[in-house]
Design a protein around this motif. Structure first.
Motif, PDB file in Angstrom:
ATOM      1  N   GLN A  34       0.821  -1.065   0.016  1.00  0.00           N
ATOM      2  CA  GLN A  34       0.180  -0.100  -0.176  1.00  0.00           C
ATOM      3  C   GLN A  34       0.866   1.149   0.102  1.00  0.00           C
ATOM      4  N   ILE A  35       0.466   2.362  -0.545  1.00  0.00           N
ATOM      5  CA  ILE A  35       0.943   3.673  -0.292  1.00  0.00           C
ATOM      6  C   ILE A  35       0.059   4.493   0.326  1.00  0.00           C
ATOM      7  N   VAL A  36       0.414   5.239   1.201  1.00  0.00           N
ATOM      8  CA  VAL A  36      -0.315   6.390   1.955  1.00  0.00           C
ATOM      9  C   VAL A  36       0.378   7.579   2.092  1.00  0.00           C
ATOM     10  N   SER A  37      -0.639   8.512   1.789  1.00  0.00           N
ATOM     11  CA  SER A  37      -0.004   9.929   1.651  1.00  0.00           C
ATOM     12  C   SER A  37      -1.254  10.736   2.794  1.00  0.00           C
ATOM     13  N   GLY A  38      -0.954  11.143   3.487  1.00  0.00           N
ATOM     14  CA  GLY A  38      -1.900  11.796   4.470  1.00  0.00           C
ATOM     15  C   GLY A  38      -3.144  11.028   4.784  1.00  0.00           C
ATOM     16  N   SER A  39      -4.315  11.188   4.619  1.00  0.00           N
ATOM     17  CA  SER A  39      -5.462  10.499   5.035  1.00  0.00           C
ATOM     18  C   SER A  39      -5.771   9.421   3.606  1.00  0.00           C
TER      19      SER A  39
END
Length: 89
Positions: A34-39
């Motif tokens: 997974q890639i997460v950026s902020g929310s």
């Protein structure tokens, strides 16, 4: 589970060409990535997920891999991101 965090340094942000390179790298591993950026978060094997996140220059991202080859996946994806000039090594 393995992960790393980096700041996007590409002046355009995470756009189609480097996203394709990252997807190619992610497809080599069996782990869920997974890639997460902020929310926002997205499947790192889906170009639509990645591009719809609209990750810009200066945004902090976290790559999270969960599975039997999670450490190798994170290392390979980090290497691909550096090679694509998305992040600094």
């Amino acid at each position: 589970m393995a992960q790393f965090t980096a700041v996007i340094t590409d002046k355009i942000g995470l756009h189609a060409r480097p996203a394709t390179a990252i997807i190619s790298a992610a497809s080599k591993y069996g782990s869920d990535i997974q890639i997460v950026s902020g929310s926002k978060s997205g499947n790192l094997r889906s170009i639509m997920n990645i591009l719809s996140m609209q990750i810009k220059n200066g945004d902090e991202i976290t790559i999270i891999a969960d599975g039997s080859d999670a450490e190798e996946a994170v290392a390979g994806i980090k290497e691909a991101m550096i090679a694509a000039a998305l992040i600094e090594g």
